[in-house]
Design an enzyme around this catalytic site. Sequence first.
Site, PDB file in Angstrom:
ATOM      1  N   TYR A   1      -1.700 -13.207  -0.126  1.00 60.94           N
ATOM      2  CA  TYR A   1      -1.317 -13.095  -1.531  1.00 60.94           C
ATOM      3  C   TYR A   1      -2.286 -13.852  -2.429  1.00 60.94           C
ATOM      4  O   TYR A   1      -2.674 -14.992  -2.141  1.00 60.94           O
ATOM      5  CB  TYR A   1       0.103 -13.614  -1.742  1.00 60.94           C
ATOM      6  CG  TYR A   1       1.200 -12.718  -1.204  1.00 60.94           C
ATOM      7  CD1 TYR A   1       0.926 -11.454  -0.699  1.00 60.94           C
ATOM      8  CD2 TYR A   1       2.522 -13.130  -1.213  1.00 60.94           C
ATOM      9  CE1 TYR A   1       1.935 -10.636  -0.208  1.00 60.94           C
ATOM     10  CE2 TYR A   1       3.546 -12.320  -0.731  1.00 60.94           C
ATOM     11  CZ  TYR A   1       3.241 -11.079  -0.225  1.00 60.94           C
ATOM     12  OH  TYR A   1       4.246 -10.269   0.261  1.00 60.94           O
TER      13      TYR A   1
ATOM     14  N   SER B   1       6.652  -7.370   9.752  1.00 61.22           N
ATOM     15  CA  SER B   1       6.735  -6.717   8.456  1.00 61.22           C
ATOM     16  C   SER B   1       6.049  -5.357   8.554  1.00 61.22           C
ATOM     17  O   SER B   1       4.963  -5.254   9.150  1.00 61.22           O
ATOM     18  CB  SER B   1       6.052  -7.586   7.391  1.00 61.22           C
ATOM     19  OG  SER B   1       6.094  -6.987   6.121  1.00 61.22           O
TER      20      SER B   1
ATOM     21  N   TRP C   1      11.329  -5.382   0.577  1.00 64.75           N
ATOM     22  CA  TRP C   1      10.375  -5.663  -0.496  1.00 64.75           C
ATOM     23  C   TRP C   1      10.269  -4.459  -1.415  1.00 64.75           C
ATOM     24  O   TRP C   1      10.610  -3.344  -1.041  1.00 64.75           O
ATOM     25  CB  TRP C   1       9.020  -6.086   0.055  1.00 64.75           C
ATOM     26  CG  TRP C   1       8.241  -5.112   0.896  1.00 64.75           C
ATOM     27  CD1 TRP C   1       8.311  -4.962   2.248  1.00 64.75           C
ATOM     28  CD2 TRP C   1       7.237  -4.178   0.443  1.00 64.75           C
ATOM     29  NE1 TRP C   1       7.428  -3.990   2.670  1.00 64.75           N
ATOM     30  CE2 TRP C   1       6.750  -3.497   1.587  1.00 64.75           C
ATOM     31  CE3 TRP C   1       6.696  -3.858  -0.803  1.00 64.75           C
ATOM     32  CZ2 TRP C   1       5.763  -2.509   1.506  1.00 64.75           C
ATOM     33  CZ3 TRP C   1       5.716  -2.878  -0.886  1.00 64.75           C
ATOM     34  CH2 TRP C   1       5.253  -2.219   0.260  1.00 64.75           C
ATOM     35  N   SER C   2       9.830  -4.727  -2.649  1.00 65.20           N
ATOM     36  CA  SER C   2       9.678  -3.690  -3.678  1.00 65.20           C
ATOM     37  C   SER C   2      10.987  -2.962  -3.932  1.00 65.20           C
ATOM     38  O   SER C   2      11.028  -1.734  -4.034  1.00 65.20           O
ATOM     39  CB  SER C   2       8.580  -2.692  -3.293  1.00 65.20           C
ATOM     40  OG  SER C   2       8.193  -1.905  -4.397  1.00 65.20           O
TER      41      SER C   2
ATOM     42  N   LEU D   1      12.572  -2.654  -6.549  1.00 64.48           N
ATOM     43  CA  LEU D   1      12.519  -1.940  -7.833  1.00 64.48           C
ATOM     44  C   LEU D   1      11.358  -0.953  -7.869  1.00 64.48           C
ATOM     45  O   LEU D   1      10.923  -0.520  -8.942  1.00 64.48           O
ATOM     46  CB  LEU D   1      12.418  -2.934  -8.993  1.00 64.48           C
ATOM     47  CG  LEU D   1      13.568  -3.947  -9.103  1.00 64.48           C
ATOM     48  CD1 LEU D   1      13.357  -4.850 -10.308  1.00 64.48           C
ATOM     49  CD2 LEU D   1      14.926  -3.249  -9.188  1.00 64.48           C
TER      50      LEU D   1
ATOM     51  N   GLY E   1       8.212  -1.281  -7.390  1.00 59.58           N
ATOM     52  CA  GLY E   1       7.032  -1.732  -8.119  1.00 59.58           C
ATOM     53  C   GLY E   1       7.099  -1.453  -9.608  1.00 59.58           C
ATOM     54  O   GLY E   1       6.067  -1.304 -10.266  1.00 59.58           O
TER      55      GLY E   1
ATOM     56  N   ASP F   1       8.450   6.671 -16.585  1.00 65.07           N
ATOM     57  CA  ASP F   1       8.805   7.957 -17.195  1.00 65.07           C
ATOM     58  C   ASP F   1       8.969   9.088 -16.182  1.00 65.07           C
ATOM     59  O   ASP F   1       9.123  10.244 -16.580  1.00 65.07           O
ATOM     60  CB  ASP F   1       7.718   8.351 -18.207  1.00 65.07           C
ATOM     61  CG  ASP F   1       7.598   7.352 -19.346  1.00 65.07           C
ATOM     62  OD1 ASP F   1       8.632   6.775 -19.728  1.00 65.07           O
ATOM     63  OD2 ASP F   1       6.463   7.141 -19.841  1.00 65.07           O
TER      64      ASP F   1
ATOM     65  N   SER G   1       9.637 -10.419  -9.401  1.00 64.75           N
ATOM     66  CA  SER G   1       9.354 -10.566 -10.819  1.00 64.75           C
ATOM     67  C   SER G   1       8.943 -11.994 -11.172  1.00 64.75           C
ATOM     68  O   SER G   1       9.399 -12.962 -10.556  1.00 64.75           O
ATOM     69  CB  SER G   1      10.588 -10.175 -11.645  1.00 64.75           C
ATOM     70  OG  SER G   1      10.341 -10.344 -13.028  1.00 64.75           O
TER      71      SER G   1
END
Length: 301
Positions: free
Chosen positions: A58, A160, A211-212, A214, A216, A222, A266
């Site tokens: 990271y 992972s 993970w993720s 949401l 990303g 849209d 976030s």
Amino acid sequence: MSVQRVSLCDGGPEISEIAFGSWRILDEEPVPTPKALAERLNTCAELGITTIDTAEIYGLYEVEKALGQALTEVQHSFEIVTKCGIDVPSDEKSTAQLPHYNATAENIVACTEKSLQLLGVDTLDVLLVHRPDWFTPAEETARGLTQLLDSGKIRHAGVSNYTYHQFELLQSCMDRPLVTNQLEINLLNMDALYDGTLSQCEQHKIRPMAWSVLAGGELFGDGEAATRLRAAFAAMRDRYDGATDDALATAWVMAHPSRPTAITGSNKIERIRSQAAAANIKLDRQDWYALWSAAKGQPVP
């Protein structure tokens, strides 16, 4: 109610049901100071989020260092889950000529020792192999994990992004259970529902880490699926005390029978608070399937 603590598996590590994800913490402008990161971590702890999810890679090998500096200023204790086994060219990894995976025993041990130093801890609560290394035999990877477990440098090991069969192969080489498989799980990527990995977690009685959750940020974009989902969230919001879209999306992931823990990625405290509320949302069966249908744009087959 605050986020609850759960065990990843029988006799395994206890973590918070929602973890603080550190992937993007250095992406802000200006880059947050150790004090600012410590304040964010303290807020997480007040919400019951006491587990930090990070990885050697990271921030191009900079995030663990930043977390280590912040942890010297926090008021609470945290469990640390970190990952290793990805090499990319950088000042810190000068031998890498191109991005590649390296889950050899030698590299796993070296990366862990580096993580311990940067994070300023004596033992890692959970170490995960970040991605399957197709060039390294599973026995070799297992040897590195076992060496770290035997030495006490890590308390538990997991993986992972492993497929069903990759998990089974590595587990067959270990004399202790892998405690989790960290997977991408969200309303716009349901692969783990269909490819057997979540069913495998149920079978082994381990909690996956999601993970993720949401997608990303795509849930707020849209796209057609995102637009349908926002309408579905709005239709059920009142049944869940006005829960936000991100809370309902996170609750959808956590409601699966494999009982995933969710990683919030976030940097915004208000969104972390919203996702923390997901731990106390118990989705109705029909609402869960309503969200599935909205995401897919069709009823269940």
